[in-house]
Structures are given as C-alpha cells and as structure tokens.
Design a protein around this motif. Structure first.
Motif, PDB file in Angstrom:
ATOM      1  N   ILE A  33       0.829  -1.202   0.000  1.00 28.28           N
ATOM      2  CA  ILE A  33       0.000   0.000   0.000  1.00 28.28           C
ATOM      3  C   ILE A  33       0.865   1.253   0.000  1.00 28.28           C
ATOM      4  O   ILE A  33       0.595   2.228  -0.706  1.00 28.28           O
ATOM      5  N   ALA A 171      -3.331  -5.266  -3.023  1.00 32.98           N
ATOM      6  CA  ALA A 171      -3.251  -4.095  -2.148  1.00 32.98           C
ATOM      7  C   ALA A 171      -2.634  -2.891  -2.835  1.00 32.98           C
ATOM      8  O   ALA A 171      -2.946  -1.750  -2.497  1.00 32.98           O
ATOM      9  N   GLY A 175      -3.304   1.351  -2.550  1.00 28.77           N
ATOM     10  CA  GLY A 175      -2.295   2.296  -2.101  1.00 28.77           C
ATOM     11  C   GLY A 175      -2.075   3.399  -3.114  1.00 28.77           C
ATOM     12  O   GLY A 175      -1.845   4.560  -2.761  1.00 28.77           O
TER      13      GLY A 175
END
Length: 207
Positions: A33, A171, A175
């Motif tokens: 992230i 992820a 981010g």
C-alpha cells in the motif's frame, strides 16, 4: 508417500493457515500500500526466502537448537523486534513517495526490499516453533529422513508464496489511490512506520 501421512490434509491446513492474518501478512500489505506493487512483490519473495531457510533448518533438525535454547530464542526475538522498529523509524522519517515514480519502481531498490523481507522472517523465532509444531503431525512415526519434512515445508512455501503475491498485487492499487490524495500521500510513510514499530513491539513483548 515418502513418510508423509495425509498429505492433502496438510495442503488444506496450509492454505487455511496462510489465509489467517499474521505479521507477514501485515508487513506485505503495508509495504504494498505504501510503496507499490513491485515493492510488495519483492517483500513477499523475501519473506518466502526466509520461510525456505526455516524449512531447511527444520528438515535438518537444526531448528531444535533454537527451540531448546532460551538464550538463542531471545536473541532472535529481540533482534527481529529491533529490526522492525528500525524499519518503522526509517520509513517514518522518509519523504513522501511520488505515486507515479513508485508505481514504476524507481524510488526504491528492490534488492534492499527483498533483503528486508528476508530478515524480518529469519529473525522471527516463532516461525521455527510453528514449523516444529506443525510438520511432525503429518510425518509417519519413526521416519528419520529429512525428506518428508522438506516436502511438507516446500508445499507450505508454495501455497504461502502464491497467497502473499496475491495480497501484494491486490493491495497495491488501493495504495496508489491513497497516494494520489495529498493528505494521505503525506501520511502514508508515517502510518506505515507506526505499523512496523507496532509489529516490532508485538514480537518483542510476546512470550
């Protein structure tokens, strides 16, 4: 098969255990992230390399030394905790990452990231205890060969690596969206730093 009992039961257990959130999961998600997909993948591969080392140590019986030596166990535990705290402080003090540059993987060298993932896993003695507790349950009694332990460990490594790579890839886009927001972009490194410090304290204070 090669001294292994209920192999497919082990595969099911390995998958379930990999899906259970732990310190490695938090580490990979945080780096993905905060720093992008390539950094997340490098972190995941570093952790997998650490697991491979643990598998070999357990297969050769060397992990028993750590399990039965409180001093060595404590040294590894506090070293791992200190290293995570160090990474957290370093990330806290780092300047905000540029979203475009991070996505191209030019702001962070991937070898240092891989090495950091490797060390965070190697310096966690709980991984050794985990394998020592899990693997013998699926090995036939009286088997002295390291082969079944190694095969089981490699199976766990394969399922775990696939899951960690999936986490990193899933992820990273989230981010990227956060980094494009000025407020979140400036806070990202500090939040990640706090997460790493928290992980280090958790490992250091655990019994």
């Amino acid at each position: 098969m090669y001294g292994i009992e209920n192999y497919w039961g082990f595969v099911a257990a390995a998958i379930l255990l990999n899906l259970t959130p732990g310190s490695d999961t938090v580490y990979i998600l945080t780096r993905s992230i905060a720093e992008g997909r390539k950094v997340g993948i490098a972190s995941a591969l570093g952790i997998s390399a650490g697991i491979l080392v643990h598998c070999v140590l357990v297969s050769l019986g060397l992990a028993q030394i750590v399990a039965h030596s409180p001093t060595l166990f404590a040294i590894l535990k506090y070293s791992g905790a200190a290293y995570l705290v160090y990474l957290g402080i370093k990330m806290w003090r780092s300047p905000p990452l540029d979203a475009g540059a991070t996505e191209k993987g030019v702001q962070t060298g991937l070898w240092p990231v891989f090495r950091q993932g490797l060390l965070t896993n190697l310096l966690n003695p709980k991984v050794v205890l985990f394998f020592l507790a899990l693997l013998p349950q699926f090995v036939s009694a009286g088997v002295a060969s390291p082969l079944p332990f190694l095969l089981l460990g490699l199976t766990f490594l394969l399922t775990g690596t696939l899951w960690c790579l999936l986490l990193a890839c899933a992820a990273a886009p989230f981010g990227g969206l956060l980094r494009r927001q000025p407020v979140f972009g400036k806070m990202m490194n500090r939040i990640s730093g706090l997460v790493f410090v928290g992980l280090g304290m958790k490992i250091g204070l655990s019994r």
